[in-house]
Design an enzyme around this catalytic site. Structure first.
Site, mmCIF file in Angstrom:
data_model
loop_
_atom_site.group_PDB
_atom_site.id
_atom_site.type_symbol
_atom_site.label_atom_id
_atom_site.label_comp_id
_atom_site.label_asym_id
_atom_site.label_seq_id
_atom_site.Cartn_x
_atom_site.Cartn_y
_atom_site.Cartn_z
ATOM 1 N N ARG A 93 0.850 -1.198 0.000
ATOM 2 C CA ARG A 93 0.000 0.000 0.000
ATOM 3 C C ARG A 93 0.890 1.254 0.000
ATOM 4 N NH1 ARG A 93 -5.008 1.780 4.095
ATOM 5 N NH2 ARG A 93 -5.267 3.863 3.231
ATOM 6 N N CYS A 169 -19.056 -1.832 -0.060
ATOM 7 C CA CYS A 169 -18.165 -0.778 0.424
ATOM 8 C C CYS A 169 -18.815 -0.104 1.627
ATOM 9 C CB CYS A 169 -17.952 0.247 -0.683
ATOM 10 S SG CYS A 169 -17.059 1.720 -0.152
ATOM 11 N N ASP A 170 -17.981 0.299 2.581
ATOM 12 C CA ASP A 170 -18.535 0.917 3.789
ATOM 13 C C ASP A 170 -18.581 2.443 3.734
ATOM 14 O OD1 ASP A 170 -15.931 1.694 4.034
ATOM 15 O OD2 ASP A 170 -15.555 0.687 5.927
ATOM 16 N N HIS A 199 -16.539 4.011 -4.948
ATOM 17 C CA HIS A 199 -15.710 5.190 -4.644
ATOM 18 C C HIS A 199 -15.852 6.265 -5.722
ATOM 19 C CE1 HIS A 199 -12.817 2.869 -1.697
ATOM 20 N NE2 HIS A 199 -14.092 2.844 -1.335
ATOM 21 N N TYR A 264 -14.767 10.174 -2.125
ATOM 22 C CA TYR A 264 -13.640 9.740 -2.973
ATOM 23 C C TYR A 264 -13.536 10.523 -4.277
ATOM 24 C CZ TYR A 264 -11.989 5.863 -0.141
ATOM 25 O OH TYR A 264 -11.419 5.110 0.863
ATOM 26 N N ARG A 284 -0.731 7.788 3.841
ATOM 27 C CA ARG A 284 -1.783 7.172 4.657
ATOM 28 C C ARG A 284 -1.352 5.789 5.175
ATOM 29 N NH1 ARG A 284 -5.325 7.605 8.508
ATOM 30 N NH2 ARG A 284 -6.840 5.927 8.491
#
Ligand code: NAD
Ligand code: G6P
Ligand code: MN
Length: 441
Positions: A93, A169-170, A199, A264, A284
Site C-alpha cells: 500500500r 463498500c462501507d 468510490h 472519494y 496514509r
C-alpha cells in the site's frame, strides 16, 4: 433459529477484531456456530487469532473457533465468507501511494495509479479464495470488501460470473451516518437513491420513511462544513486526514451542486490539491501502520500475555454492522435495501449494461436485485464512463497480460496528466510489483 458457520478471509486484517466483536454483539440477529479465520500469513493472523480465541472462550464458548492457513480447513462447512484481504499488505500500500506522488500524481489506496496497481495484485488473491470457497463449500456466499472493490468486482464479473460473491463498500454507509446526524435521524430512518461506481458516486435522494426529502437540508450543511459533524459517528474514518476528506466534500458539492458527492470524488476532481496536501515521505499507509495496525496488534499481544480479554482494547466495529445486515438478508431473505456493487443491466438507464455500478439493491436469499435509478446527467455520466473504462481495461490487461492495455488504462485515468507520465509510472509500478502481477508482454 439456524446457526451459521463463518470464515473471515484475511484473518490477519486490522479490521478482524472489530468485526468479530461486532458479530458477537449481533448473535441474536445472526447466530453463529463456527467462526474461522483464514489468512496466507499465519504469523500475522496468529497474533490476532490467539487473542480472539481467549476473547471467544470468555464471551461465547459455544462458538467453535479456529484460525488456520489451510484452505480446506478454512472453507469446508462454511455458510459465509467475509473477505477482506490485502494482497501485498501495508508494505505494498505504501508503494501504491508513494510511487505516483513521485510523479506529482495522486497516491491513493484505491484511486488512480495506486488503485490500479493494487487491483492488478488483488485479482489473483481474490480468484484464489473464490475457488477455495467453491471447491469446499459450493453453497457458501462471499461478502467481499477487499479493495479495490471496483476492479475486484469487474474481475469477478469477467472471470467468475457464476460465483456467489457480493462486493460492498462501507464509505456510503459511513457518510449516511453523518447525514443522519446532520438531520437528526438515525441511518435506519433514511432511505437513499444513489448512483455511481465504487468510490465514485452521488446521492440523488435522502428521504425518511414518511417520504420527507432531506437532500436540500443536507446540501446546505455540506456547502458550509462538508460531511464534518461534531459528534463521533464512526469507529473508522476519524483520523485527521479523514476529517480533511469529510470537509473537502464542500468543494465537491460546489463544483456539482445537483447531488451529494461520495468523498472519494476528490481524487478525480481536485487531484492537484490532493497532491499538494500529501506528504510523499509519510502517506496514509504510514499513518495506518503507526495508528490502527499498531493499536490493534498491541491490544492482541496484551490479551495473549495476560491470558484474558477483559478490558481488551478491542472495540466493536459498529460501522461494519452492515455486514451483518447483508448476511441476514441472504440468510433470512429479509429484502433489506442496501447499496451494492452490481452489473448495471439497466439500473442506470443511460450507462453500459456490462458496467459494475454501485446502486441501491433489494437483497434476499437469491442475492441483490438492483433498483432502477433512471437516466443520469452528462457531467456525472462522462466522468463515470472514463473511470469505468479504466477499471475494465485493468481487468483486460490482467487477463491478456498486456503492457499496452495497462498503459492505456493509466493514461485514461483522470488522475494522470499524460501518456508519458503514465508510462514512467507503469515501469516503476511493474518493478515494485514483481511477483504480485502477472508478467506483462
Ligand atoms: P491488512 O493488511 O491489515 O489485512 C489484510 C490481510 O489479508 C493480511 O493479514 C494479509 O496477510 C491477508 N492476505 C493477503 N493476501 C491474502 C490471500 N491471498 N489469502 C488470504 N489472506 C491474504 O489490511 P486492512 O487495512 O485491515 O484491510 C483489509 C482489506 O479490507 C483491504 O483490502 C482494504 O482495502 C479493505 N477494506 C475495504 C473496505 C470497503 O469499503 N470495501 C473498508 C475497509 C477496508
Ligand atoms: C473507506 C473505504 C475503504 C477503504 C478505507 C481506507 O472505508 O470505503 O474502501 O479501504 O476507507 O481506510 P484507511 O483508514 O485504511 O485509510
Ligand atoms: Mn470502500
Amino acid at each position: 433459529m439456524k446457526k451459521f458457520s463463518v470464515v473471515i478471509a484475511g484473518g490477519g486484517s486490522t479490521f478482524t477484531p472489530g468485526i468479530v466483536m461486532m458479530l458477537l454483539d449481533n448473535l441474536d440477529r445472526f447466530p453463529i456456530r463456527k467462526l474461522k479465520l483464514y489468512d496466507n500469513d499465519g504469523e500475522r493472523q496468529g497474533i490476532l487469532g490467539d487473542a480472539l480465541e481467549i476473547l471467544l472462550k470468555e464471551n461465547a464458548p459455544e462458538i467453535e473457533f479456529l484460525h488456520t492457513t489451510d484452505p480446506e480447513e478454512a472453507f469446508t462447512d462454511t455458510d459465509f465468507c467475509m473477505a477482506h484481504i490485502r494482497v501485498g499488505k501495508y508494505a505494498m500500500r505504501e508503494q501504491d501511494e508513494k510511487i505516483p506522488l513521485k510523479y506529482g500524481v495522486v497516491g491513493q489506496e484505491t484511486c488512480g495509479p495506486g488503485g490500479i496497481a493494487y487491483g492488478m495484485r488483488s485479482i489473483s488473491g481474490m480468484l484464489e479464495i473464490i475457488d477455495y470457497m467453491e471447491k469446499y463449500s459450493p453453497e457458501c456466499w462471499m461478502l467481499n470488501y477487499s479493495n479495490p472493490a471496483a476492479i475486484v468486482a469487474e474481475a469477478c464479473r469477467v472471470l467468475r460470473p457464476e460465483a456467489k460473491v457480493l462486493n460492498i463498500c462501507d464509505m456510503p454507509v459511513g457518510t449516511l451516518r453523518r447525514m443522519s446526524q446532520i438531520v437528526g435521524k438515525t441511518p435506519a430512518d433514511l432511505e437513499v437513491r444513489y448512483f455511481g461506481l465504487n468510490h465514485f458516486g452521488w446521492w440523488t435522494s435522502v428521504k425518511d420513511k414518511e417520504g420527507h426529502e432531506y437532500l436540500d437540508e443536507i446540501k446546505s450543511y455540506v456547502a458550509e462544513n462538508g460531511y464534518l459533524t461534531q459528534v463521533e459517528v464512526d469507529t473508522q474514518h476519524m483520523d485527521e486526514s479523514w476529517q480533511a476528506t469529510h470537509k473537502k466534500a464542500k468543494d465537491l458539492l460546489a463544483v456539482n451542486p445537483r447531488y451529494l458527492p461520495n468523498t472519494y470524488l476528490k481524487y478525480y476532481l481536485f487531484p492537484d490539491y490532493e497532491v499538494e496536501h500529501s506528504d510523499s515521505s509519510y502517506s496514509r499507509a504510514n499513518e495506518v501502520m503507526d495508528g490502527r495496525e499498531k493499536t490493534v496488534f498491541d491490544a492482541a499481544r496484551k490479551i495473549t500475555e495476560r491470558g484474558t480479554a477483559k478490558d481488551s482494547g478491542f472495540h466493536i466495529d459498529s460501522h461494519a454492522s452492515f455486514i451483518v445486515d447483508l448476511a441476514r438478508a441472504i440468510a433470512f431473505n429479509t429484502h433489506e435495501r442496501m447499496l451494492m456493487i452490481v452489473e448495471n443491466n439497466g439500473a442506470i438507464a443511460n450507462f453500459p449494461d456490462d458496467a459494475m455500478v454501485e446502486v441501491p439493491c433489494i437483497v434476499g436469499s437469491d442475492g441483490p436485485e438492483p433498483l432502477s435509478q433512471g437516466k443520469i446527467p452528462d457531467f456525472e455520466r462522462t466522468l463515470m464512463f472514463q473511470q469505468v473504462m479504466v477499471e475494465k481495461m485493468v481487468v483486460e490487461a490482467y487477463v491478456e497480460k498486456s503492457y499496452l492495455k495497462l498503459w492505456q488504462a493509466l493514461t485514461l485515468s483522470k488522475t494522470v496528466p499524460s501518456a508519458g507520465v503514465a508510462k514512467a509510472l507503469l515501469d516503476d509500478l511493474i518493478e515494485a510489483n514483481r511477483g504480485f502481477w502477472p508478467e506483462l508482454k
